[in-house]
Design a protein around this motif. Sequence first.
Motif, PDB file in Angstrom:
ATOM      1  N   VAL A  51      -4.477  -5.592   8.924  1.00 36.08           N
ATOM      2  CA  VAL A  51      -3.889  -4.567   8.786  1.00 36.08           C
ATOM      3  C   VAL A  51      -4.784  -4.022   7.873  1.00 36.08           C
ATOM      4  CG1 VAL A  51      -1.899  -3.439   7.837  1.00 36.08           C
ATOM      5  CG2 VAL A  51      -1.365  -5.495   9.063  1.00 36.08           C
ATOM      6  N   LEU A  52      -5.092  -2.581   8.274  1.00 37.31           N
ATOM      7  CA  LEU A  52      -6.077  -1.803   7.639  1.00 37.31           C
ATOM      8  C   LEU A  52      -5.020  -0.741   6.749  1.00 37.31           C
ATOM      9  CD1 LEU A  52      -7.773  -3.128   9.482  1.00 37.31           C
ATOM     10  CD2 LEU A  52      -9.353  -1.144   9.478  1.00 37.31           C
ATOM     11  N   ALA A  53      -5.284  -0.280   5.374  1.00 31.69           N
ATOM     12  CA  ALA A  53      -4.630   0.728   5.011  1.00 31.69           C
ATOM     13  C   ALA A  53      -5.008   1.752   4.011  1.00 31.69           C
ATOM     14  CB  ALA A  53      -3.340   0.222   4.334  1.00 31.69           C
ATOM     15  N   THR A  54      -4.513   2.698   3.549  1.00 30.76           N
ATOM     16  CA  THR A  54      -4.801   3.621   2.648  1.00 30.76           C
ATOM     17  C   THR A  54      -4.503   2.942   1.397  1.00 30.76           C
ATOM     18  OG1 THR A  54      -3.172   5.172   2.728  1.00 30.76           O
ATOM     19  CG2 THR A  54      -5.142   5.819   4.112  1.00 30.76           C
ATOM     20  N   GLU A  55      -5.027   3.416   0.234  1.00 31.54           N
ATOM     21  CA  GLU A  55      -4.420   2.877  -0.986  1.00 31.54           C
ATOM     22  C   GLU A  55      -3.255   3.248  -1.493  1.00 31.54           C
ATOM     23  OE1 GLU A  55      -7.029   3.768  -4.302  1.00 31.54           O
ATOM     24  OE2 GLU A  55      -6.158   2.684  -5.556  1.00 31.54           O
ATOM     25  N   GLY A  56      -2.843   4.669  -1.009  1.00 28.76           N
ATOM     26  CA  GLY A  56      -1.593   5.215  -1.017  1.00 28.76           C
ATOM     27  C   GLY A  56      -0.551   4.315  -0.380  1.00 28.76           C
ATOM     28  N   ALA A  57      -0.637   4.009   0.877  1.00 30.67           N
ATOM     29  CA  ALA A  57       0.164   3.411   1.735  1.00 30.67           C
ATOM     30  C   ALA A  57       0.536   1.873   1.107  1.00 30.67           C
ATOM     31  CB  ALA A  57      -0.068   3.258   3.260  1.00 30.67           C
ATOM     32  N   ALA A  58      -0.689   1.370   0.742  1.00 29.26           N
ATOM     33  CA  ALA A  58      -0.753  -0.199   0.315  1.00 29.26           C
ATOM     34  C   ALA A  58      -0.168  -0.380  -1.290  1.00 29.26           C
ATOM     35  CB  ALA A  58      -2.061  -0.406   0.571  1.00 29.26           C
ATOM     36  N   ASN A  59      -0.060   0.400  -1.792  1.00 29.84           N
ATOM     37  CA  ASN A  59       0.282   0.402  -3.122  1.00 29.84           C
ATOM     38  C   ASN A  59       1.286  -0.711  -3.511  1.00 29.84           C
ATOM     39  OD1 ASN A  59      -1.055   1.462  -5.299  1.00 29.84           O
ATOM     40  ND2 ASN A  59      -0.636   3.154  -5.094  1.00 29.84           N
TER      41      ASN A  59
END
Length: 394
Positions: free
Chosen positions: A256-264
């Motif tokens: 799973v790849l994610a932006t920092e915002g989504a993964a916070n």
Amino acid sequence: FFMIPSILPTYNRAPLSFVSGTGSWLTTDDGRRFLDFGAGIAVNSLGHAHPALVEALTVQAGQLWHTSNLYHIPAQQKLADQLVDLTFADTVFFTNSGTEACELAIKMARKYFYDKGHPEQVEIITFDGAFHGRSSAGIAAAGSEKMTEGFGPVLPGFVQVPFGQHDPLHAAVNDKTAAVLIEPIQGEGGIRRVPDHCLKGLRDFCDSHGILLIFDEVQCGVGRSGKLFAYEWSGIEPDIMMVAKGIGGGFPIGAVLATEGAANGMTAGTHGSTYGGNPLGCAVGSTVLNHVSDPEFLSDVNRKSGLLHQGLGGLIAEFPNIFDGIVGSGLMVGLRCKVNNMDVVNAGYDAEILTVPAAENVVRLLPALNIADGDIKVAVDRLRQAATSLQSGV
Ligand code: PLP
């Protein structure tokens, strides 16, 4: 005595047993050589027994197989850094399959809103014809009765809308919505590509409602579409993305790849996996990515796609009663059929070529991304042979 086979019979298997493979060719236990245009359903991205993958796996196997995510795993760090460098993502979690990637993508989206003080925002909007795996969440996400029937209460929190229709999507969003989950190119659903302007529209839609956009690139990712990831064609980026299949080239690994915002919200203790990001899988994944992310490799995928389209165009003209058209992108190609697609797949077996059926009466052609030009010609010849044998029956 036992009536049930020793392997749980959840698959209708073709009467074929393969014992070895090189490049795009597989050999059966009785010595027949099949041209592999299925690649294990878009998995063997560099074909069978690619020397660099064999080396990556065996070198790692000689050093260290498994430790645990309780410790740092250098091979995992390397693959994560590669993926972060090459994509929209700031962070990566490794799984063993696409299904597990789906599980985390959904958990992550819900946790994002929970942490924002909106625990009620849990609903994921998905699309008819989607496939996201066979777990309880995966089948609920796809929503098709064929997958959910008989398996008890369908996990709540998923809303399906028709594929490619504007109004039902807009009607489906409300104050409980967390995310839109979509395959940029549906695989099982029949190689249905979401047009670039629709992906852009989806991005705007998600932004305007403050919800997350999740792409499932389990099948269409890792070079399959002619870009490293299919979303790149559209110029927009998701917040979360699922990857699997092709990234392992045959070794089971997903991400799973994610932006920092989504993964916070995904802090220590919120998720885990015994095997995810294991040294063997990551050593292979790194090597696959080194090959596939090379711009020359990707431009070759598109050139090969052109060759395949040319050959298939001729076939469609020759057999207008059998074939209807070509869909797809890169080396994720669908042959739309006028006869039953399974008849084409079976006639392909007789002609010693492997293809994969999909919904919408499509036959999927998913060769290794490094398939030899000559093997593309052989494939068209063998598909011609299959069509000729069906022609007499039409
Ligand atoms: N998502 C998509 C788009 C897929 O095509 C698949 C597998 O076919 C999955 C998820 C599930 O992946 P896996 O079978 O590795 O669990």
